[in-house]
Design a protein around this motif. Structure first.
Motif, short mmCIF file in Angstrom:
data_model
loop_
_atom_site.label_atom_id
_atom_site.label_comp_id
_atom_site.label_asym_id
_atom_site.label_seq_id
_atom_site.Cartn_x
_atom_site.Cartn_y
_atom_site.Cartn_z
N ARG A 113 -4.45 -16.75 7.04
CA ARG A 113 -4.94 -17.10 5.70
C ARG A 113 -4.30 -16.25 4.61
NH1 ARG A 113 -10.82 -17.01 7.74
NH2 ARG A 113 -11.16 -19.16 8.39
N ARG A 114 -3.79 -15.09 5.01
CA ARG A 114 -3.24 -14.19 4.00
C ARG A 114 -2.04 -14.78 3.28
NH1 ARG A 114 -4.11 -8.95 7.84
NH2 ARG A 114 -6.32 -9.42 8.01
N MET A 118 -6.03 -19.46 -2.22
CA MET A 118 -6.95 -20.55 -2.54
C MET A 118 -7.70 -20.25 -3.84
SD MET A 118 -9.49 -22.55 -0.05
CE MET A 118 -10.06 -24.19 -0.44
N GLU A 137 -8.24 -5.67 -4.47
CA GLU A 137 -9.09 -5.47 -3.29
C GLU A 137 -8.41 -5.89 -1.97
OE1 GLU A 137 -11.85 -3.96 -2.97
OE2 GLU A 137 -12.26 -4.47 -0.88
N ALA A 138 -8.00 -7.15 -1.90
CA ALA A 138 -7.46 -7.64 -0.63
C ALA A 138 -6.15 -6.95 -0.24
CB ALA A 138 -7.30 -9.16 -0.69
N LEU A 141 -7.12 -3.39 0.90
CA LEU A 141 -7.98 -3.38 2.09
C LEU A 141 -7.21 -3.83 3.32
CD1 LEU A 141 -11.01 -3.01 2.96
CD2 LEU A 141 -11.21 -5.48 2.75
N LEU A 142 -6.33 -4.79 3.16
CA LEU A 142 -5.62 -5.35 4.30
C LEU A 142 -4.30 -4.63 4.55
CD1 LEU A 142 -6.39 -9.07 3.51
CD2 LEU A 142 -7.59 -7.54 5.05
N ARG A 186 -5.69 -13.13 -8.41
CA ARG A 186 -6.20 -12.53 -7.18
C ARG A 186 -5.54 -13.16 -5.96
NH1 ARG A 186 -12.49 -13.19 -5.58
NH2 ARG A 186 -11.88 -15.37 -5.54
N ALA A 187 -5.40 -14.48 -5.98
CA ALA A 187 -4.76 -15.16 -4.86
C ALA A 187 -3.28 -14.80 -4.78
CB ALA A 187 -4.93 -16.67 -5.00
N MET A 190 -1.74 -11.59 -2.94
CA MET A 190 -1.45 -11.55 -1.51
C MET A 190 -0.08 -12.15 -1.20
SD MET A 190 -3.72 -9.93 0.11
CE MET A 190 -3.48 -10.38 1.83
N GLN B 204 -12.79 -14.74 2.75
CA GLN B 204 -12.11 -15.27 3.93
C GLN B 204 -10.74 -15.83 3.56
OE1 GLN B 204 -15.00 -18.08 5.43
NE2 GLN B 204 -15.31 -16.83 7.25
N ALA B 205 -10.72 -16.55 2.45
CA ALA B 205 -9.46 -17.17 2.03
C ALA B 205 -8.40 -16.12 1.73
CB ALA B 205 -9.69 -18.05 0.80
N LEU B 206 -8.86 -14.93 1.33
CA LEU B 206 -7.89 -13.85 1.08
C LEU B 206 -7.42 -13.21 2.38
CD1 LEU B 206 -9.59 -12.20 -2.00
CD2 LEU B 206 -7.31 -13.19 -1.98
N GLY B 207 -8.08 -13.53 3.47
CA GLY B 207 -7.65 -13.00 4.76
C GLY B 207 -8.48 -11.83 5.25
N MET B 208 -9.67 -11.65 4.69
CA MET B 208 -10.53 -10.56 5.18
C MET B 208 -11.25 -11.00 6.44
SD MET B 208 -12.36 -8.94 1.84
CE MET B 208 -11.58 -8.98 0.23
N GLN B 212 -14.94 -6.79 7.29
CA GLN B 212 -14.42 -6.34 6.00
C GLN B 212 -15.16 -7.00 4.85
OE1 GLN B 212 -10.37 -7.44 6.84
NE2 GLN B 212 -9.70 -5.31 6.91
N ARG B 216 -17.33 -4.98 2.07
CA ARG B 216 -16.78 -4.83 0.73
C ARG B 216 -17.32 -5.85 -0.28
NH1 ARG B 216 -14.50 -0.39 -0.68
NH2 ARG B 216 -13.50 -1.63 -2.29
#
Ligand SMILES: Nc1ncnc2c1ncn2[C@@H]1O[C@H](COP(=O)(O)OP(=O)(O)OP(=O)(O)O)[C@@H](O)[C@H]1O
Ligand SMILES: [Mg+2]
Lengths: 277, 329
Positions: A113-114, A118, A137-138, A141-142, A186-187, A190, B204-208, B212, B216
């Motif tokens: 999904r990363r 979306m 954030e993403a 965090l990732l 935000r999308a 990534m 979820q769509a961001l891949g968490m 997580q 968060r």
């Protein structure tokens, strides 16, 4: 600075438009005979869809025709019951091994999904984080980026969507149009190869629709592959490479947006367009 | 009506002169209450059984203060800490996709909510009767050993004497904390479920991963719903430490007051002392809760969310109207 998709820095928009082959076929998305049911209700009844890299595909159709559901299948927010979806040549949600399909673990799905961004109708920004926090954030965090680098890039992305002065604001302090632009940033943070938009302007007051569409047009010009569920016929006509009309869980017709809008071949398309236009 | 109209017309309205509504009922109520209060005070002062001087003399004695600090305050804090932590875990299990975890969590909340705290504490306090030692290892080791012809096979990893560990304070703490976790799990679950589904989807769509996004995105937002009832739970816990009398836990406020009362045959004054102490302690917590709720009730909270939801709703109906489509939404 001028490009919205740093991943494709320097690539002339025209080149990626013609589709630099992603897996030899040049297809970013290939959906084949996608079926999806909720209980006994069959929502998708065999959807075939191909989107070339760099293309903008506009999904159109009456309420309940399964547009959102199909979009959510593409990043595996919904599990499909039959058929297959490939993004950039990679099967979504499943792995082929020894001629058999294996369901992916949650972690692998998350990893897939990363690279798929979306954008939702109702923005879904994180209300407890600032605009900057939402965008960083993403990636942080990732483990995509260090905090400082992520902040810098987030600031650039926000500048690009016209919100360079709102980094410290909370989503609740922004207008709908501003929130949706943050959601797009935000999308993008990534570095996705594909962006999915589910009616991104339907929750907006009419005077705010334009600012969001402008950002999306910009993105399209930069060569981002996009699938956009929308009722904005003008947008489809202007930036769409293909228009897909869905009804009752099937693709009724698809083709060049100008062509389909000007003379739809099917009766259902015609009645729908008559109502929207 | 009339005065209102003129005031809008004139630049400077003259002050409104009107006879205010009289409330004769209030004065009657005050009079009745005054009589009742006087009767109550009369009761308290003239009845020697209250023995006020004795009570004041005893209620600040060191064993009682120690019981208050350890058995009441420290116990409340520890039980709540364990209860909240375990409660979050149970709530997350309850909402997980794994049917086994879900089942275990359900069983846990079912058991600990179904058994009264008092009974639970009595059970924990007397568990030493059942097993003098509590050990962890391979279950049925001796029985399995016999199957293979080995006598008295022991596969115990570690153990401890329940008399050492599970008496008094620890037994009480375990009873209160485990039972609290069950109630907290329900509160946390409600909190998590109150967070808009779209938040999870966006994360979820961001891949968490699930962990997580819980940590968060969802839990920080659930806090606003979780914290006020947790304040109530803390107050209830403080009062429930008096149940430790049945474990028994001797370093505890009510145990000590009760003991003094029974020893000196002045039971009632000591019960009044208990009332006063608990009134005092819960009042402190009530003040704290007031500020907590004020803090979590303001800002972008419920009003902002309601507005957003409303906008989403109008958008949905508006979008449908625009496209003029028929069929199920
Ligand atoms: N999680 C779900 N459970 C059960 N039914 C669902 C679920 N999600 C969608 N549906 C049903 O699937 C059908 C298609 O829904 P979907 O949201 O994909 O339509 P849509 O084309 O996006 O419509 P709209 O234009 O109103 O957004 C609807 O009948 C809907 O009720
Ligand atoms: Mg939809």
């Amino acid at each position: 600075m001028s490009e919205l998709i740093p991943g494709q820095a320097g690539a002339p928009a025209a080149e990626s438009r013609t589709g630099a082959p992603a897996d030899g076929t040049g297809l970013m998305v290939r959906a084949e005979q996608v079926h999806k049911s909720f209980g006994s209700l069959e929502v998708l009844k065999g959807i075939d869809l191909q989107v070339r890299a760099g293309e903008v595909c506009c999904l159109l159709g009456p309420s309940g025709s399964g547009k959102s559901t199909f979009l959510r299948c593409i990043n595996h927010l919904e599990k499909i019951n039959a058929g297959s979806i490939r993004v950039d040549g990679e099967l979504i949600g499943y792995r082929e091994r020894g001629g058999r399909l294996h369901e992916m673990r949650e972690k692998e799905v998350a990893a897939q999904r990363r690279s798929i961004g979306m954008v939702f109708q109702r923005f879904n920004l994180f209300p407890h984080m600032t605009v900057l926090g939402n965008v960083t954030e993403a990636p942080v965090l990732l483990g995509r980026e260090k905090k400082a680098a992520a902040r810098e890039r987030a600031a650039q992305l926000l500048e690009r969507v016209g919100l360079g002065d709102k980094l410290g604001a909370y989503p609740g302090q922004l207008s709908g149009g501003q929130q949706q632009r943050v959601a797009i940033a935000r999308a993008l943070a990534m570095r996705p190869k594909l962006m999915l938009f589910d009616e991104p302007t339907s929750a907006l007051d009419p005077e705010l629709v334009g600012e969001v569409l402008d950002v999306m047009k910009d993105l399209a010009r930069d060569g981002m592959t996009m699938i956009v569920v929308t009722h904005e016929i003008g947008f489809a006509r202007e930036v769409g490479d293909t228009l897909v009309f869905m009804d009752g869980g099937v693709v009724v017709e698809s083709g060049d947006p100008r062509e389909v809008i000007a003379n739809p071949r099917h009766e259902r398309t015609r009645t729908f367009l008559a109502k929207v236009l | 009506m009339e005065s209102h109209d003129t005031s809008t017309v004139r630049a400077r309205p003259e002050p409104l002169r009107a006879v205010p509504v009289r409330h004769p009922g209030r004065w009657v109520a005050v009079a009745v209450l005054a009589v009742l209060v006087a009767m109550f005070v009369h009761l308290l002062v003239t009845n020697d059984a209250f023995n006020w001087s004795f009570m004041v003399d005893k209620m600040f004695r060191p064993p009682i203060i120690e019981g208050l600090l350890r058995g009441t305050v420290l116990m409340t804090v520890s039980a709540m800490l364990i209860g909240v932590t375990l409660g979050v875990v149970v709530a997350v299990m309850r909402l997980s996709d794994n049917p086994i975890l879900r089942g275990v969590a359900w069983l846990y909340t079912w058991f600990f909510r179904a058994v009264p705290r008092l009974v639970l504490l009595a059970v924990f306090g007397n568990i030493g009767i059942l097993w003098s030692r509590i050990e962890f290892g391979v279950p049925f080791d001796t029985q399995l050993g016999q199957l293979f012809g080995i006598d008295n096979l022991q596969l115990r990893l570690f153990g401890f004497s329940s008399r050492d560990i599970l008496t008094g304070f620890m037994a009480g703490l375990l009873g209160l904390a485990l039972s609290e976790a069950a109630y907290m799990a329900e509160i946390v679950r409600a909190g998590i479920q109150s967070v808009d589904e779209g938040q999870t989807e966006a994360a979820q769509a961001l891949g968490m991963s699930r962990g997580q996004l819980l940590r968060r995105v969802v839990l920080p937002q659930a806090m606003r719903v979780i914290i006020p009832p947790t304040g109530n739970e803390t107050i209830a816990m403080l009062k429930d430490t008096s149940l430790l009398l049945y474990v028994p836990v001797s370093v505890e406020l009510f145990f000590q007051l009760d003991a003094v009362g029974k020893r000196t045959f002045q039971i009632f004054p000591m019960y009044v002392a208990a009332c006063l102490w608990y009134l005092f302690l819960t009042s402190i917590l009530l003040v704290g809760q007031y500020f907590l709720e004020r803090h979590f009730g303001k800002g972008y909270g419920p009003a902002g969310r309601a507005r957003l939801r409303l906008r989403g709703m109008t958008a949905e109906t508006g979008g449908g109207g625009n496209s003029g489509t028929v069929g199920p939404a």
